[in-house]
Motif scaffolding. Structure first.
Motif, PDB file in Angstrom:
ATOM      1  N   THR A 197       0.836  -1.196   0.000  1.00  0.00           N
ATOM      2  CA  THR A 197       0.000   0.000   0.000  1.00  0.00           C
ATOM      3  C   THR A 197       0.875   1.252   0.000  1.00  0.00           C
ATOM      4  O   THR A 197       2.075   1.189   0.270  1.00  0.00           O
ATOM      5  CB  THR A 197      -0.912   0.033   1.243  1.00  0.00           C
ATOM      6  N   LEU A 198       0.235   2.371  -0.249  1.00  0.00           N
ATOM      7  CA  LEU A 198       0.949   3.647  -0.204  1.00  0.00           C
ATOM      8  C   LEU A 198       1.428   3.950   1.208  1.00  0.00           C
ATOM      9  O   LEU A 198       2.475   4.567   1.391  1.00  0.00           O
ATOM     10  CB  LEU A 198       0.051   4.772  -0.716  1.00  0.00           C
ATOM     11  N   HIS A 199       0.690   3.504   2.214  1.00  0.00           N
ATOM     12  CA  HIS A 199       1.072   3.725   3.612  1.00  0.00           C
ATOM     13  C   HIS A 199       2.277   2.884   4.007  1.00  0.00           C
ATOM     14  O   HIS A 199       2.897   3.146   5.040  1.00  0.00           O
ATOM     15  CB  HIS A 199      -0.106   3.429   4.544  1.00  0.00           C
ATOM     16  N   ASN A 200       2.612   1.897   3.215  1.00  0.00           N
ATOM     17  CA  ASN A 200       3.725   0.988   3.482  1.00  0.00           C
ATOM     18  C   ASN A 200       4.901   1.259   2.532  1.00  0.00           C
ATOM     19  O   ASN A 200       5.759   0.405   2.377  1.00  0.00           O
ATOM     20  CB  ASN A 200       3.227  -0.457   3.292  1.00  0.00           C
ATOM     21  N   LEU A 201       4.924   2.404   1.901  1.00  0.00           N
ATOM     22  CA  LEU A 201       5.909   2.709   0.861  1.00  0.00           C
ATOM     23  C   LEU A 201       7.353   2.470   1.310  1.00  0.00           C
ATOM     24  O   LEU A 201       8.153   1.919   0.562  1.00  0.00           O
ATOM     25  CB  LEU A 201       5.749   4.152   0.380  1.00  0.00           C
ATOM     26  N   GLU A 202       7.668   2.836   2.547  1.00  0.00           N
ATOM     27  CA  GLU A 202       9.052   2.692   3.026  1.00  0.00           C
ATOM     28  C   GLU A 202       9.491   1.241   3.119  1.00  0.00           C
ATOM     29  O   GLU A 202      10.681   0.948   3.100  1.00  0.00           O
ATOM     30  CB  GLU A 202       9.245   3.400   4.378  1.00  0.00           C
ATOM     31  N   LYS A 203       8.523   0.295   3.186  1.00  0.00           N
ATOM     32  CA  LYS A 203       8.858  -1.123   3.218  1.00  0.00           C
ATOM     33  C   LYS A 203       8.890  -1.737   1.819  1.00  0.00           C
ATOM     34  O   LYS A 203       9.367  -2.854   1.648  1.00  0.00           O
ATOM     35  CB  LYS A 203       7.850  -1.891   4.077  1.00  0.00           C
ATOM     36  N   LEU A 204       8.405  -0.994   0.817  1.00  0.00           N
ATOM     37  CA  LEU A 204       8.330  -1.515  -0.544  1.00  0.00           C
ATOM     38  C   LEU A 204       9.541  -1.152  -1.389  1.00  0.00           C
ATOM     39  O   LEU A 204       9.868  -1.862  -2.336  1.00  0.00           O
ATOM     40  CB  LEU A 204       7.066  -0.989  -1.246  1.00  0.00           C
ATOM     41  N   SER A 205      10.170  -0.025  -1.074  1.00  0.00           N
ATOM     42  CA  SER A 205      11.288   0.430  -1.894  1.00  0.00           C
ATOM     43  C   SER A 205      12.128   1.445  -1.124  1.00  0.00           C
ATOM     44  O   SER A 205      11.589   2.263  -0.382  1.00  0.00           O
ATOM     45  CB  SER A 205      10.767   1.073  -3.184  1.00  0.00           C
ATOM     46  N   ASN A 206      13.423   1.398  -1.360  1.00  0.00           N
ATOM     47  CA  ASN A 206      14.337   2.403  -0.822  1.00  0.00           C
ATOM     48  C   ASN A 206      14.513   3.551  -1.803  1.00  0.00           C
ATOM     49  O   ASN A 206      15.240   4.497  -1.517  1.00  0.00           O
ATOM     50  CB  ASN A 206      15.692   1.771  -0.519  1.00  0.00           C
ATOM     51  N   GLU A 207      13.895   3.465  -2.962  1.00  0.00           N
ATOM     52  CA  GLU A 207      14.092   4.423  -4.044  1.00  0.00           C
ATOM     53  C   GLU A 207      13.161   5.633  -3.981  1.00  0.00           C
ATOM     54  O   GLU A 207      13.380   6.609  -4.675  1.00  0.00           O
ATOM     55  CB  GLU A 207      13.897   3.727  -5.399  1.00  0.00           C
ATOM     56  N   PHE A 208      12.088   5.555  -3.173  1.00  0.00           N
ATOM     57  CA  PHE A 208      11.113   6.642  -3.102  1.00  0.00           C
ATOM     58  C   PHE A 208      10.935   7.107  -1.668  1.00  0.00           C
ATOM     59  O   PHE A 208      11.054   6.321  -0.732  1.00  0.00           O
ATOM     60  CB  PHE A 208       9.738   6.187  -3.618  1.00  0.00           C
ATOM     61  N   ILE A 209      10.582   8.396  -1.521  1.00  0.00           N
ATOM     62  CA  ILE A 209      10.217   8.921  -0.214  1.00  0.00           C
ATOM     63  C   ILE A 209       8.874   9.622  -0.346  1.00  0.00           C
ATOM     64  O   ILE A 209       8.570  10.220  -1.383  1.00  0.00           O
ATOM     65  CB  ILE A 209      11.278   9.881   0.361  1.00  0.00           C
ATOM     66  N   SER A 210       8.097   9.522   0.696  1.00  0.00           N
ATOM     67  CA  SER A 210       6.806  10.193   0.733  1.00  0.00           C
ATOM     68  C   SER A 210       7.019  11.678   0.956  1.00  0.00           C
ATOM     69  O   SER A 210       7.830  12.081   1.790  1.00  0.00           O
ATOM     70  CB  SER A 210       5.966   9.611   1.875  1.00  0.00           C
ATOM     71  N   LEU A 211       6.278  12.498   0.211  1.00  0.00           N
ATOM     72  CA  LEU A 211       6.359  13.947   0.372  1.00  0.00           C
ATOM     73  C   LEU A 211       5.112  14.503   1.048  1.00  0.00           C
ATOM     74  O   LEU A 211       4.870  15.704   1.032  1.00  0.00           O
ATOM     75  CB  LEU A 211       6.561  14.615  -0.995  1.00  0.00           C
ATOM     76  N   GLY A 212       4.314  13.632   1.632  1.00  0.00           N
ATOM     77  CA  GLY A 212       3.093  14.061   2.310  1.00  0.00           C
ATOM     78  C   GLY A 212       2.266  12.858   2.684  1.00  0.00           C
ATOM     79  O   GLY A 212       2.694  11.723   2.571  1.00  0.00           O
ATOM     80  N   ALA A 213       1.052  13.138   3.112  1.00  0.00           N
ATOM     81  CA  ALA A 213       0.129  12.071   3.487  1.00  0.00           C
ATOM     82  C   ALA A 213      -0.593  11.550   2.251  1.00  0.00           C
ATOM     83  O   ALA A 213      -0.881  12.307   1.319  1.00  0.00           O
ATOM     84  CB  ALA A 213      -0.881  12.591   4.499  1.00  0.00           C
ATOM     85  N   ALA A 214      -0.881  10.256   2.251  1.00  0.00           N
ATOM     86  CA  ALA A 214      -1.629   9.653   1.143  1.00  0.00           C
ATOM     87  C   ALA A 214      -3.047  10.203   1.128  1.00  0.00           C
ATOM     88  O   ALA A 214      -3.662  10.380   2.174  1.00  0.00           O
ATOM     89  CB  ALA A 214      -1.645   8.132   1.286  1.00  0.00           C
ATOM     90  N   LYS A 215      -3.538  10.490  -0.074  1.00  0.00           N
ATOM     91  CA  LYS A 215      -4.914  10.956  -0.267  1.00  0.00           C
ATOM     92  C   LYS A 215      -5.605   9.954  -1.169  1.00  0.00           C
ATOM     93  O   LYS A 215      -5.209   9.782  -2.323  1.00  0.00           O
ATOM     94  CB  LYS A 215      -4.924  12.335  -0.911  1.00  0.00           C
ATOM     95  N   ALA A 216      -6.623   9.294  -0.629  1.00  0.00           N
ATOM     96  CA  ALA A 216      -7.344   8.250  -1.375  1.00  0.00           C
ATOM     97  C   ALA A 216      -6.340   7.231  -1.871  1.00  0.00           C
ATOM     98  O   ALA A 216      -5.679   6.582  -1.076  1.00  0.00           O
ATOM     99  CB  ALA A 216      -8.181   8.843  -2.488  1.00  0.00           C
TER     100      ALA A 216
END
Length: 125
Positions: free
Chosen positions: A21-40
């Motif tokens: 999920t988008l809320h689990n992004l940090e566990k899915l890849s080291n290549e991306f960082i979240s720049l805010g809260a997920a919307k929908a």
């Protein structure tokens, strides 16, 4: 162009949809960082290719991610239960180009390798 990575993990469509999920992004890849809260089903991210809106969808067999503003229409799926290897996790990435620079191929391959390792770790626990 398309790229595949097979991760030798047994799981289900439902488990993929719960863990990837988008809320689990940090566990899915080291290549991306979240720049805010997920919307929908979207999240603003930064990463190796710049800043994009990352979209997420449930699909038959798992999930699909897409970089919305990407000029290469980069999309990847994480699925199980279907070819090319129904008993494993299949990571499938596509772009809308038939030819790309070798440096971009290398970046895609590095992303797939990192994402595969992260998925393997996530689904082993």
């Amino acid at each position: 162009m398309e790229y595949f990575s097979i991760i030798e993990v047994s799981t289900t469509e439902q488990t993929i949809q719960e863990k990837c999920t988008l809320h689990n992004l940090e566990k899915l890849s080291n290549e991306f960082i979240s720049l805010g809260a997920a919307k929908a089903n979207e999240l603003q991210i930064g990463g190796i290719w710049g800043e994009f809106t990352l979209s997420w969808q449930k699909i038959k067999g798992g999930v699909r991610f897409a970089l919305i503003e990407c000029p290469n229409a980069l999309v990847w799926t994480v699925t199980t239960g279907y070819a090319p290897q129904p008993e494993a996790l299949v990571l499938h990435l596509t772009i809308n180009r038939t030819e790309i620079k070798p440096a971009f191929v290398e970046e895609i391959e590095e992303f797939l390798s990192d994402h595969s390792e992260c998925l393997n770790t996530l689904f082993q626990h």
